[in-house]
Scaffold this active site. Structure first.
Site: not given
Length: 368
Positions: A166, A168, A322, A338
């Protein structure tokens, strides 16, 4: 726009809050407050990468070592602390990430507050509406899985790892620009050494370049529907509140132009892409399946990073895909945190060039 977090659970924390230590000692510490965030508003993004030095001298002249991990994606910088970057270094990092897809920094002292400050340099921070975060820090997404959570393990037991590829929050009107992830706790194998929990990145530039000319021409004229349905269903399944209603399905170009490099990148992935506009379901499914397999099979334009505790990855979601590798559920726990600055609404410029074309033209110009 800041969320309404008046009713959110808050705690007094130290400015050097060690989330890795907290995860190691207490396990899952995340909160899922039942509060309401207002809808996100569209905005015009001003990318700091456009302020960068093309030579990126502020990074290259001050790092102790810089090297590429693969020809198309992934660069490591040693000898610099993200917590201490100057404004120029932050801008140059944006350009390097735009060019190389993902940049890794080892042995970082970056704490959650510094990560938030760094992330805000690159755009408004996305406040996720359903994932867990540390108490009082909604800007942080906590990454945590361990060997004691059978629900997560079972959910991934019969799932292809490539299904998790995907970019983000691509379902937002203004999806993620960069993502900044620090891993500070790794699963340990029988010998006490870290094992498993790697992450793979693919270059969206090279994914486009690897398509045949007729296929490139075909996909450049398409748009795709992106949806947050996966996150919505996941929250409902676990009985967790949704703090902001998921946006209606958004439409983005299948091939987008990067605002800093001007290069074309493939921009569909199985995580959040739902369908292709204008095609029948049969046609859409066939095309998307081909593109997903094209990316997943892109061993020649990917990099697999083996994390060390204290490593940070800074990647550009506009030109990479990623996927976390869930191979450690019987081994131990993995933790990180994150922040996710949002960028521009994806666009396609028909006059933009592929990375391969731009680099070939640059080489030819230097020969003259």
């Amino acid at each position: 726009m800041a969320p309404n977090i008046d009713n959110e659970e808050t705690v007094v924390v130290d400015e050097v809050l060690d989330l890795g230590k907290l995860a190691k000692e207490k396990g899952s510490y995340m909160v899922y407050p039942d509060v309401k965030y207002p809808p996100l508003q569209p905005f015009e993004h001003k990318d700091p990468g456009k302020l960068a030095d093309p030579k990126k001298a502020s990074l290259f002249d001050n790092a102790s070592k810089i090297y590429d991990l693969s020809p198309h994606v992934g660069t490591v910088i040693e000898g610099l602390q993200l917590s201490q970057l100057s404004e120029q270094q932050k801008n140059d990092l944006a350009l390097l990430a735009a060019e190389r897809g993902v940049v890794f920094f080892k042995k970082q002292d970056l704490n959650p507050y510094q990560a938030i400050e760094l992330g805000r340099h690159y755009g408004p921070l996305h406040l996720h509406n359903s994932t867990g975060h540390p108490p009082g820090l909604p800007e942080i997404i906590s990454i945590y899985h361990d060997e004691t959570n059978p629900a997560v393990r079972n959910a991934n037991a019969f799932r292809s790892a490539s299904d998790g590829i995907h970019t983000d929050i691509s379902y937002e009107h203004n999806p993620a620009a960069l993502s900044i992830l620090k891993i500070d706790l790794l699963p340990l194998g029988p010998g006490g050494n870290p094992v498993g929990g790697d992450t793979i990145w693919w270059s969206g530039y090279a994914a486009y370049d690897r398509l045949s000319a007729p296929m490139q021409k075909f996909v450049e004229g398409l748009s795709a529907v992106h949806t947050g349905e996966y996150h919505k269903l996941l929250a409902q399944k676990h009985g967790r509140p949704i703090r902001r209603e998921f946006p209606p399905d958004t439409v983005h170009p299948v091939v987008r132009t990067h605002p800093v490099t001007g290069w074309k990148a493939l921009f569909v992935q199985p995580g959040f892409t739902k369908s292709i506009v204008g095609l029948s379901k049969h046609e859409s499914d066939a095309v998307l399946k081909f593109l997903y397999n094209h990316v997943a099979g892109g061993y020649d334009f990917s990099v697999r990073f083996k994390w060390e505790e204290g490593s940070v990855g800074v990647w550009d979601n506009r030109c990479t895909f990623h996927c976390a590798i869930f191979d450690y559920f019987d081994t131990g726990r993995r933790h990180g945190f994150r922040v996710t600055p949002q960028g521009e609404k994806p666009f396609y410029d028909p006059n933009s060039k592929s990375k391969k074309q731009a680099e070939e033209e640059a080489r030819n110009a230097n020969k003259q």
